[in-house]
Design a protein around this motif. Structure first.
Motif, PDB file in Angstrom:
ATOM      1  N   ASP A  44      46.052  41.274  36.865  1.00  0.00           N
ATOM      2  CA  ASP A  44      45.123  42.412  36.868  1.00  0.00           C
ATOM      3  C   ASP A  44      45.897  43.730  36.918  1.00  0.00           C
ATOM      4  O   ASP A  44      47.126  43.752  37.087  1.00  0.00           O
ATOM      5  N   ARG A  73      41.255  45.284  37.482  1.00  0.00           N
ATOM      6  CA  ARG A  73      41.178  44.482  38.703  1.00  0.00           C
ATOM      7  C   ARG A  73      39.747  44.394  39.234  1.00  0.00           C
ATOM      8  O   ARG A  73      38.925  45.270  38.961  1.00  0.00           O
ATOM      9  N   GLU A  75      36.434  41.657  41.073  1.00  0.00           N
ATOM     10  CA  GLU A  75      35.545  40.524  40.793  1.00  0.00           C
ATOM     11  C   GLU A  75      34.718  40.753  39.520  1.00  0.00           C
ATOM     12  O   GLU A  75      34.354  39.812  38.819  1.00  0.00           O
ATOM     13  N   LYS A  78      35.677  38.917  36.452  1.00  0.00           N
ATOM     14  CA  LYS A  78      35.655  37.444  36.389  1.00  0.00           C
ATOM     15  C   LYS A  78      34.420  37.012  35.597  1.00  0.00           C
ATOM     16  O   LYS A  78      33.461  36.474  36.146  1.00  0.00           O
ATOM     17  N   GLY A 107      42.725  35.642  43.688  1.00  0.00           N
ATOM     18  CA  GLY A 107      41.831  34.560  43.289  1.00  0.00           C
ATOM     19  C   GLY A 107      41.094  34.841  41.992  1.00  0.00           C
ATOM     20  O   GLY A 107      40.795  33.920  41.224  1.00  0.00           O
ATOM     21  N   VAL A 108      40.799  36.112  41.727  1.00  0.00           N
ATOM     22  CA  VAL A 108      40.111  36.450  40.479  1.00  0.00           C
ATOM     23  C   VAL A 108      41.011  36.088  39.298  1.00  0.00           C
ATOM     24  O   VAL A 108      40.576  35.427  38.335  1.00  0.00           O
ATOM     25  N   ASP A 111      41.416  32.220  38.990  1.00  0.00           N
ATOM     26  CA  ASP A 111      40.222  31.546  38.454  1.00  0.00           C
ATOM     27  C   ASP A 111      40.060  31.803  36.950  1.00  0.00           C
ATOM     28  O   ASP A 111      39.743  30.911  36.168  1.00  0.00           O
ATOM     29  N   THR A 131      49.195  36.307  44.740  1.00  0.00           N
ATOM     30  CA  THR A 131      49.727  37.520  45.378  1.00  0.00           C
ATOM     31  C   THR A 131      48.808  38.052  46.475  1.00  0.00           C
ATOM     32  O   THR A 131      49.127  39.056  47.101  1.00  0.00           O
ATOM     33  N   THR A 132      47.636  37.413  46.678  1.00  0.00           N
ATOM     34  CA  THR A 132      46.817  37.768  47.848  1.00  0.00           C
ATOM     35  C   THR A 132      46.895  36.618  48.842  1.00  0.00           C
ATOM     36  O   THR A 132      47.192  35.476  48.468  1.00  0.00           O
ATOM     37  N   LYS A 144      40.314  24.237  40.942  1.00  0.00           N
ATOM     38  CA  LYS A 144      39.010  24.755  40.512  1.00  0.00           C
ATOM     39  C   LYS A 144      39.213  26.109  39.845  1.00  0.00           C
ATOM     40  O   LYS A 144      39.893  26.982  40.404  1.00  0.00           O
ATOM     41  N   LYS A 153      27.743  32.897  41.167  1.00  0.00           N
ATOM     42  CA  LYS A 153      29.202  32.757  41.233  1.00  0.00           C
ATOM     43  C   LYS A 153      29.672  31.468  40.587  1.00  0.00           C
ATOM     44  O   LYS A 153      29.077  30.401  40.792  1.00  0.00           O
ATOM     45  N   CYS A 171      55.003  39.566  48.640  1.00  0.00           N
ATOM     46  CA  CYS A 171      53.909  40.241  47.924  1.00  0.00           C
ATOM     47  C   CYS A 171      52.793  40.665  48.884  1.00  0.00           C
ATOM     48  O   CYS A 171      52.079  41.636  48.632  1.00  0.00           O
ATOM     49  N   THR A 174      52.208  44.403  50.326  1.00  0.00           N
ATOM     50  CA  THR A 174      51.550  45.533  49.657  1.00  0.00           C
ATOM     51  C   THR A 174      50.027  45.396  49.671  1.00  0.00           C
ATOM     52  O   THR A 174      49.318  46.239  49.122  1.00  0.00           O
TER      53      THR A 174
HETATM   54  N1  LIG Z   1      39.312  28.427  42.815  1.00  0.00           N
HETATM   55  C1  LIG Z   1      39.166  28.306  44.113  1.00  0.00           C
HETATM   56  O1  LIG Z   1      39.341  27.235  44.680  1.00  0.00           O
HETATM   57  C2  LIG Z   1      38.794  29.524  44.902  1.00  0.00           C
HETATM   58  C3  LIG Z   1      38.858  29.492  46.317  1.00  0.00           C
HETATM   59  C4  LIG Z   1      38.570  30.653  47.022  1.00  0.00           C
HETATM   60  C5  LIG Z   1      38.231  31.816  46.336  1.00  0.00           C
HETATM   61  N2  LIG Z   1      38.158  31.803  44.978  1.00  0.00           N
HETATM   62  C6  LIG Z   1      37.827  33.041  44.245  1.00  0.00           C
HETATM   63  O2  LIG Z   1      38.842  33.996  44.507  1.00  0.00           O
HETATM   64  C7  LIG Z   1      38.303  35.306  44.307  1.00  0.00           C
HETATM   65  C8  LIG Z   1      38.770  36.224  45.409  1.00  0.00           C
HETATM   66  O3  LIG Z   1      40.161  36.301  45.401  1.00  0.00           O
HETATM   67  P1  LIG Z   1      40.930  37.558  46.018  1.00  0.00           P
HETATM   68  O4  LIG Z   1      40.335  37.919  47.326  1.00  0.00           O
HETATM   69  O5  LIG Z   1      42.374  37.219  45.941  1.00  0.00           O
HETATM   70  O6  LIG Z   1      40.515  38.739  45.031  1.00  0.00           O
HETATM   71  P2  LIG Z   1      41.285  39.534  43.861  1.00  0.00           P
HETATM   72  O7  LIG Z   1      42.014  38.613  42.981  1.00  0.00           O
HETATM   73  O8  LIG Z   1      40.273  40.436  43.245  1.00  0.00           O
HETATM   74  O9  LIG Z   1      42.339  40.419  44.665  1.00  0.00           O
HETATM   75  C9  LIG Z   1      41.871  41.397  45.567  1.00  0.00           C
HETATM   76  C10 LIG Z   1      42.457  42.783  45.263  1.00  0.00           C
HETATM   77  O10 LIG Z   1      43.813  42.823  45.686  1.00  0.00           O
HETATM   78  C11 LIG Z   1      44.655  43.339  44.652  1.00  0.00           C
HETATM   79  N3  LIG Z   1      45.959  42.718  44.845  1.00  0.00           N
HETATM   80  C12 LIG Z   1      46.300  41.439  44.540  1.00  0.00           C
HETATM   81  N4  LIG Z   1      47.538  41.176  44.991  1.00  0.00           N
HETATM   82  C13 LIG Z   1      47.989  42.324  45.569  1.00  0.00           C
HETATM   83  C14 LIG Z   1      49.187  42.671  46.245  1.00  0.00           C
HETATM   84  N5  LIG Z   1      50.152  41.767  46.452  1.00  0.00           N
HETATM   85  N6  LIG Z   1      49.321  43.933  46.714  1.00  0.00           N
HETATM   86  C15 LIG Z   1      48.308  44.835  46.555  1.00  0.00           C
HETATM   87  N7  LIG Z   1      47.139  44.563  45.964  1.00  0.00           N
HETATM   88  C16 LIG Z   1      46.987  43.309  45.474  1.00  0.00           C
HETATM   89  C17 LIG Z   1      43.932  43.006  43.379  1.00  0.00           C
HETATM   90  O11 LIG Z   1      44.305  43.889  42.347  1.00  0.00           O
HETATM   91  C18 LIG Z   1      42.477  43.172  43.788  1.00  0.00           C
HETATM   92  O12 LIG Z   1      42.093  44.508  43.666  1.00  0.00           O
HETATM   93  C19 LIG Z   1      36.810  35.145  44.229  1.00  0.00           C
HETATM   94  O13 LIG Z   1      36.382  35.297  42.910  1.00  0.00           O
HETATM   95  C20 LIG Z   1      36.568  33.719  44.701  1.00  0.00           C
HETATM   96  O14 LIG Z   1      35.412  33.150  44.125  1.00  0.00           O
HETATM   97  C21 LIG Z   1      38.453  30.693  44.267  1.00  0.00           C
END
Ligand SMILES: NC(=O)c1ccc[n+]([C@@H]2O[C@H](COP(=O)([O-])OP(=O)(O)OC[C@H]3O[C@@H](n4cnc5c(N)ncnc54)[C@H](O)[C@@H]3O)[C@@H](O)[C@H]2O)c1
Ligand SMILES: [Zn+2]
Length: 356
Positions: A44, A73, A75, A78, A107-108, A111, A131-132, A144, A153, A171, A174
């Protein structure tokens, strides 16, 4: 600090490697898992600013021919439109069936990129670089993948296991505090499901200095559930703790409430409802709510019952006229509880009342 490795025994099996400084060596590590080939990094806009160049360089050095697809970046990306753009990009980049997609982000990204890797030419290989904290403890492992539809969702998706998961804990430095908290919600979920000591550590608010250990513990728990039930018909359903109401909160808020915060509230509410139904040991909901609040997470929602019900009924955990809920029995142990959909409004009301 030494790195940790978790063996995920799903499909042909793969490793999740956790530790500091791993981005520098990610190219070599991916090359060992997949061999050098053409690769598309999906990431993203924010993660691209921070880490794309480092990953691209490491992969080029390891012999990959690298292209990158960057999407806005959040949700809101997605969805089918961004998935379609990613697939078109892969085709323009002449990715073939023996090539690779790298999901670099939260996670976005995981996925979306995972779904693209699952359907492009009926499946190309995938590497996950979370990275989150949320992606590290949960979404990067288990296979998944999905995008959201208007009705709810993750309603379109596929199972797609990665070849390798590389989690560089540097990571996380940040990440904004609120995003870190989102990840702690899923980590607390594993505590409530199966790990009282993990729950206690997180409830004390002392996650910070033991993050690699916490990530490894969560991945171990997740892989155990997924190993038993890759396709989500049996025990994997436990991983949905907090998610029926959580997904409904996300949808009702127009995705302004992020996934982790929504799951946190969903977990507290279902524990509260469980106590009122006599399924949950008294005091459990209060303990969960206190742990959430300590970690900067909500234990309640402002969404109305009617709206939540409507969203919950289009959730894919519904099966015909019934829905299977995950309810804590106590911290460290949960049960699956199937109810007719007609009882769902009452359960949401009980959860809301308990959370006040
Ligand atoms: N597939 C699965 O098993 C599963 C499990 C749990 C959640 N999910 C999905 O994951 C998503 C949520 O994931 P999320 O919370 O990681 O959201 P995301 O991917 O949107 O990340 C959150 C924010 O953090 C920023 N970011 C990412 N890494 C960063 C870093 N190292 N430093 C600074 N900023 C950073 C991104 O740009 C974004 O703005 C949802 O869509 C959820 O449905 C999937
Ligand atoms: Zn989740």
């Amino acid at each position: 600090m030494k790195e940790r490795t978790v063996d995920v025994k799903v499909g042909t099996g793969y490793q999740a490697v956790i530790g500091p400084g791993l981005l520098q060596s990610c190219g070599g590590r991916i090359a060992r898992a997949s061999g050098p080939c053409r690769a598309v990094i999906v990431t993203d806009s924010r993660v691209a600013e921070l880490y794309l160049e480092k990953v691209r360089q490491s992969m080029s050095d390891a012999g990959f021919s690298v292209e990158s697809f960057v999407f806005p970046r959040g949700e809101g990306s997605k969805n089918m439109a961004v998935l379609w753009q990613a697939l078109e990009f892969m085709a323009e980049s002449r990715l073939t069936r023996t090539d690779l997609v790298v999901a670099l982000g939260g996670g976005v990204t995981g996925d979306l990129a995972g779904f693209a890797a699952a359907v492009y030419q009926r499946g190309v290989r995938l590497a996950q670089i979370p990275t989150t904290l949320l992606a590290a403890v949960d979404s990067s492992v288990g296979g998944k993948t999905a995008v959201n539809l208007k009705a709810g969702k993750n309603l379109a998706g596929a199972f797609k296991q990665p070849e390798l998961v590389i989690c560089d804990t540097d990571c996380l430095g940040t990440l904004p505090e609120s995003e870190f908290a989102n990840g702690l919600a899923e980590a607390l979920k594993y505590g409530v499901l199966a790990d009282r000591p993990l729950f206690d550590r997180l409830a004390a608010g002392s996650a910070g200095d033991r993050i690699p250990e916490i990530i490894a513990a969560c991945i171990e728990h997740k892989s155990r559930y997924v190993q038993q039930d890759e396709r989500d018909n049996g025990d994997r359903r436990f991983l949905n703790l907090g998610h029926t109401i959580g997904h409904a909160i996300e949808k009702c808020s127009g995705f302004r409430v992020p996934h982790g915060r929504a799951v946190a509230a969903g977990m507290a509410m279902i524990a509260g409802a469980g106590e009122k139904l006599g399924l949950t040991e008294p005091g459990t909901a209060e303990e969960i709510a206190a742990a959430l609040l300590k970690n900067g997470l909500p234990a309640a929602t402002e969404c109305e019952t009617e709206e939540l019900l409507c969203a919950a009924l289009s959730d894919k955990k519904r099966s015909g006229d019934s829905i299977t809920l995950v309810i804590p029995k106590r911290i460290g142990q949960c049960i699956l509880h199937t109810v007719p959909v007609t009882e769902m409004a009452g359960i949401i009301d009980l959860g809301k009342a308990a959370a006040v």
